[in-house]
Scaffold this active site. Structure first.
Site, PDB file in Angstrom:
ATOM      1  N   LYS A  45       0.848  -1.185   0.000  1.00  0.00           N
ATOM      2  CA  LYS A  45       0.000   0.000   0.000  1.00  0.00           C
ATOM      3  C   LYS A  45       0.884   1.236   0.000  1.00  0.00           C
ATOM      4  O   LYS A  45       2.057   1.214   0.395  1.00  0.00           O
ATOM      5  CB  LYS A  45      -0.939   0.028   1.208  1.00  0.00           C
ATOM      6  N   GLY A 103       9.789  -0.520   5.182  1.00  0.00           N
ATOM      7  CA  GLY A 103       9.775   0.555   4.204  1.00  0.00           C
ATOM      8  C   GLY A 103       8.521   1.403   4.202  1.00  0.00           C
ATOM      9  O   GLY A 103       8.405   2.353   3.440  1.00  0.00           O
ATOM     10  N   GLY A 104       7.529   1.028   5.032  1.00  0.00           N
ATOM     11  CA  GLY A 104       6.276   1.775   5.040  1.00  0.00           C
ATOM     12  C   GLY A 104       5.295   1.325   3.984  1.00  0.00           C
ATOM     13  O   GLY A 104       4.313   2.016   3.717  1.00  0.00           O
ATOM     14  N   GLY A 146       3.660  -1.620   4.218  1.00  0.00           N
ATOM     15  CA  GLY A 146       2.626  -2.447   4.850  1.00  0.00           C
ATOM     16  C   GLY A 146       2.748  -3.927   4.582  1.00  0.00           C
ATOM     17  O   GLY A 146       1.753  -4.653   4.677  1.00  0.00           O
ATOM     18  N   GLY A 205       4.041  -6.615   6.180  1.00  0.00           N
ATOM     19  CA  GLY A 205       3.641  -7.537   7.233  1.00  0.00           C
ATOM     20  C   GLY A 205       2.145  -7.524   7.476  1.00  0.00           C
ATOM     21  O   GLY A 205       1.516  -8.576   7.640  1.00  0.00           O
ATOM     22  N   SER A 206       1.563  -6.334   7.482  1.00  0.00           N
ATOM     23  CA  SER A 206       0.110  -6.215   7.666  1.00  0.00           C
ATOM     24  C   SER A 206      -0.641  -6.861   6.520  1.00  0.00           C
ATOM     25  O   SER A 206      -1.664  -7.528   6.711  1.00  0.00           O
ATOM     26  CB  SER A 206      -0.280  -4.739   7.782  1.00  0.00           C
ATOM     27  N   ASP A 208      -2.937  -1.250  10.399  1.00  0.00           N
ATOM     28  CA  ASP A 208      -3.083  -1.258   8.944  1.00  0.00           C
ATOM     29  C   ASP A 208      -3.737  -2.527   8.405  1.00  0.00           C
ATOM     30  O   ASP A 208      -4.100  -2.578   7.227  1.00  0.00           O
ATOM     31  CB  ASP A 208      -1.709  -1.107   8.274  1.00  0.00           C
TER      32      ASP A 208
END
Length: 305
Positions: free
Chosen positions: A16, A109-110, A112, A114-115, A148
């Site tokens: 994302k 890295g932002g 997402g 893992g989420s 997230d």
């Protein structure tokens, strides 16, 4: 559909982007109120699942530095089984699965990753184990794993408010993005505890926000603390509107066409001369690839009956 067929299905776990991120307040418990716009991209990890009734759960390959018990995929499977037990499912104890993860998203890295992995496990196994939990239930379970996770479970681009848990479906323009990850890992806690972080951006409605240039309130602090991120962002801004996603470290530049993005990616590769710098092109999508696969699976399964 046979067990062999199930094991061959690759379930997407897309990344994302936070197209914008504004910090609008800070709560007494230390959490921050925000307004952000999530959009998926057609790039991410994939998972395959081979369900069984042994009660055993396996996940491979192992991720360096992450124990099995700390892996969000494993946690997602456990809470799904626990919920099935609570609902009186007679086979809940015997539910097992062998999971294969194909990891391409950079960690920290932002994006997402893992989420998204956790959400894919919840959505896919809810179907493959024939649990029939609603999306609302799966999103509630996902929220216990991370703020997230619900947006990935619900599978539609969304405007998030509160601490990120209040989701409203949205349909931002589906642009092309050049995404890069500088050779830096960012500790989110360092950003949200920084004394100079903007915490009083005025709240605005989604229609207003969509009509204004997008920004990220975390970007000022990240570029202050991490010179490599500042350097790469400055370079990208020569070619297109570019921002940090989440608290980073990934950056993205937006383009109207794939060709425009590819031209800048080629320039970026010449600019860095470093194979270790991660860069790729992806299309923004408002419906998650995960939910497209889910719909295809259900249709194929229905036709095979």
């Amino acid at each position: 559909m046979s067990q062999l067929d199930l094991a061959k299905i690759e379930w997407p776990s897309p990344a994302k982007l936070n197209l914008f991120l504004y910090i609008t307040g800070r709560l007494d418990n230390g959490y921050h109120e925000l307004q952000t716009l999530f959009q998926f991209i057609d790039f991410g990890d994939t998972l395959t699942f081979a369900p069984n009734l042994t009660g055993d759960i396996t996940l491979s390959p192992a991720i360096e530095g992450v124990s099995l018990e700390d892996n969000l995929i494993w946690k997602a499977v456990q809470i799904l089984k626990t919920e099935a037990l609570k609902q009186g499912n007679p086979q809940a104890q015997e539910l097992g699965v062998d999971i294969q993860l194909k990891k391409v998203l950079p960690m920290g890295g932002g994006l997402g990753g893992g989420s998204s992995n956790a959400a894919t496990a919840l959505v896919a196994l809810n179907t493959l184990w024939q649990l029939d939990f609603s999306i609302d239930t799966l999103a509630t379970l996902g929220l216990t794993l991370g703020a997230d996770v619900p947006v990935f479970v619900r599978g539609h681009a969304a405007f998030a408010e509160g601490v990120g848990e209040q989701l409203t479906p949205a349909s931002p323009t589906e642009k092309w993005y050049l995404v890069i990850k500088p050779e830096t890992n960012i500790a989110t806690v360092d950003i949200f505890t920084h004394p100079d972080l903007t915490r009083n951006t005025a709240k605005r409605d989604l229609d207003t926000l969509l009509q204004q240039p997008y920004g990220n309130d975390c970007e000022k602090i990240v570029t202050l603390l991490y010179p490599e991120v500042a350097k790469q962002l400055s370079w990208l801004l020569q070619y297109a509107p570019s921002r940090l996603t989440g608290t980073g470290s990934c950056l993205f530049a937006e383009f109207d066409t794939q060709q425009e993005a590819e031209v800048v990616l080629e320039k970026f590769n010449d600019h860095t001369k470093l194979n270790s710098v991660f860069g790729f092109i992806a299309k923004g999508v408002n419906v998650s690839p995960l939910h497209k696969t889910l719909a295809d699976y259900k249709q194929a399964n229905h036709n095979s009956i």
